[in-house]
Design a protein around this motif. Structure first.
Motif, PDB file in Angstrom:
ATOM      1  N   CYS A 104     -67.040-102.364-174.038  1.00  0.00           N
ATOM      2  CA  CYS A 104     -67.838-104.162-173.811  1.00  0.00           C
ATOM      3  C   CYS A 104     -66.457-104.765-174.620  1.00  0.00           C
ATOM      4  CB  CYS A 104     -68.193-103.642-173.598  1.00  0.00           C
ATOM      5  SG  CYS A 104     -69.465-103.887-172.126  1.00  0.00           S
ATOM      6  N   PHE A 105     -65.962-105.495-174.375  1.00  0.00           N
ATOM      7  CA  PHE A 105     -65.343-105.885-175.840  1.00  0.00           C
ATOM      8  C   PHE A 105     -66.069-107.597-175.506  1.00  0.00           C
ATOM      9  CE2 PHE A 105     -62.623-103.391-173.249  1.00  0.00           C
ATOM     10  CZ  PHE A 105     -61.924-102.997-174.570  1.00  0.00           C
ATOM     11  N   ASP A 106     -66.608-107.847-177.043  1.00  0.00           N
ATOM     12  CA  ASP A 106     -66.958-108.816-177.434  1.00  0.00           C
ATOM     13  C   ASP A 106     -65.918-110.216-178.057  1.00  0.00           C
ATOM     14  OD1 ASP A 106     -69.664-107.543-177.610  1.00  0.00           O
ATOM     15  OD2 ASP A 106     -69.184-107.274-180.045  1.00  0.00           O
ATOM     16  N   ASP A 107     -64.965-110.016-177.945  1.00  0.00           N
ATOM     17  CA  ASP A 107     -64.178-111.391-177.693  1.00  0.00           C
ATOM     18  C   ASP A 107     -64.066-112.174-175.980  1.00  0.00           C
ATOM     19  OD1 ASP A 107     -62.462-108.871-176.988  1.00  0.00           O
ATOM     20  OD2 ASP A 107     -60.880-109.331-177.409  1.00  0.00           O
ATOM     21  N   MET A 108     -64.219-111.075-175.673  1.00  0.00           N
ATOM     22  CA  MET A 108     -64.117-112.144-173.863  1.00  0.00           C
ATOM     23  C   MET A 108     -65.645-112.655-173.461  1.00  0.00           C
ATOM     24  SD  MET A 108     -62.448-108.973-171.805  1.00  0.00           S
ATOM     25  CE  MET A 108     -62.347-110.024-170.186  1.00  0.00           C
ATOM     26  N   LYS A 109     -65.836-113.807-173.349  1.00  0.00           N
ATOM     27  CA  LYS A 109     -66.878-114.571-173.284  1.00  0.00           C
ATOM     28  C   LYS A 109     -67.116-114.749-171.390  1.00  0.00           C
ATOM     29  CE  LYS A 109     -67.343-115.384-177.539  1.00  0.00           C
ATOM     30  NZ  LYS A 109     -67.874-114.442-178.591  1.00  0.00           N
ATOM     31  N   THR A 110     -67.000-113.462-170.664  1.00  0.00           N
ATOM     32  CA  THR A 110     -67.946-113.206-169.590  1.00  0.00           C
ATOM     33  C   THR A 110     -68.692-111.902-169.194  1.00  0.00           C
ATOM     34  OG1 THR A 110     -66.814-112.767-167.349  1.00  0.00           O
ATOM     35  CG2 THR A 110     -65.598-111.736-168.903  1.00  0.00           C
ATOM     36  N   LYS A 111     -69.221-112.073-168.259  1.00  0.00           N
ATOM     37  CA  LYS A 111     -70.105-110.570-167.904  1.00  0.00           C
ATOM     38  C   LYS A 111     -68.727-109.919-167.535  1.00  0.00           C
ATOM     39  CE  LYS A 111     -74.315-112.364-166.802  1.00  0.00           C
ATOM     40  NZ  LYS A 111     -75.644-112.672-166.010  1.00  0.00           N
ATOM     41  N   VAL A 112     -68.004-109.709-167.031  1.00  0.00           N
ATOM     42  CA  VAL A 112     -66.489-108.556-166.934  1.00  0.00           C
ATOM     43  C   VAL A 112     -66.057-107.732-168.224  1.00  0.00           C
ATOM     44  CG1 VAL A 112     -65.361-108.319-165.174  1.00  0.00           C
ATOM     45  CG2 VAL A 112     -67.098-109.785-164.267  1.00  0.00           C
ATOM     46  N   ASN A 113     -66.040-107.692-168.906  1.00  0.00           N
ATOM     47  CA  ASN A 113     -65.415-106.975-170.279  1.00  0.00           C
ATOM     48  C   ASN A 113     -65.447-106.076-170.729  1.00  0.00           C
ATOM     49  OD1 ASN A 113     -68.253-107.617-171.276  1.00  0.00           O
ATOM     50  ND2 ASN A 113     -68.180-108.318-172.789  1.00  0.00           N
TER      51      ASN A 113
END
Length: 155
Positions: A104-113
């Motif tokens: 998972c990528f914390d730099d994406m502010k979405t649940k689909v990351n």
């Protein structure tokens, strides 16, 4: 040669041609860089259509490393010069974390990351080892001072 043998020979030849055509199609598709995520001196590059062979992966990196640096500002070496770039097969795209062992990528502010963990290739550089290539489900290689690619013996 009997008619039956001729038919078998033609069928084998046609099957070989179809398989060769499919392999060529797979190997000649352009690599698509879908996204790049950063984590300090580690960069994660999500790709589609990455080369199939060890040599193809290494050659793709050598040919495209300057483009990756210009377009995505990677790799980002630490103060000691160390960096890691990992190429992940983007597969079916981003997903929710839900399943165990997704990246998972914390730099994406979405649940689909998140993506499935399907690493295909990585490049590491350090002062001690120089540039190292890891081909997942393949072998490890080192770039020597003359620019030659040397296969590293596995343990």
């Amino acid at each position: 040669m009997t008619v039956k043998n001729k038919k078998i020979l033609i069928l084998v030849f046609l099957t070989g041609c179809v398989l060769l055509g499919y392999w060529l199609w797979l190997s000649l598709r352009p690599v698509e860089v879908v996204a790049v995520h950063d984590n300090g001196n580690h960069s994660y590059v999500l790709v589609r259509n990455f080369p199939l062979t060890d040599k193809g992966k290494i050659n793709w990196w050598l040919k495209n490393k300057d483009i990756l640096e210009e377009k995505y500002d990677i790799p980002k070496p630490s103060s000691s010069g160390y960096f890691t770039v990992i190429f992940w097969d983007f597969g079916d795209g981003y997903k929710e974390e839900g399943k165990y062992d997704r990246l998972c990528f914390d730099d994406m502010k979405t649940k689909v990351n998140c993506i499935e963990k399907d690493a295909v290739f990585s490049v590491d550089e350090s002062r001690n080892m120089g540039v190292m290539f890891t081909v997942y489900d393949g072998d490890n290689y080192r770039l020597d001072h003359n620019g030659d690619i040397i296969k590293v013996a596995s343990d």
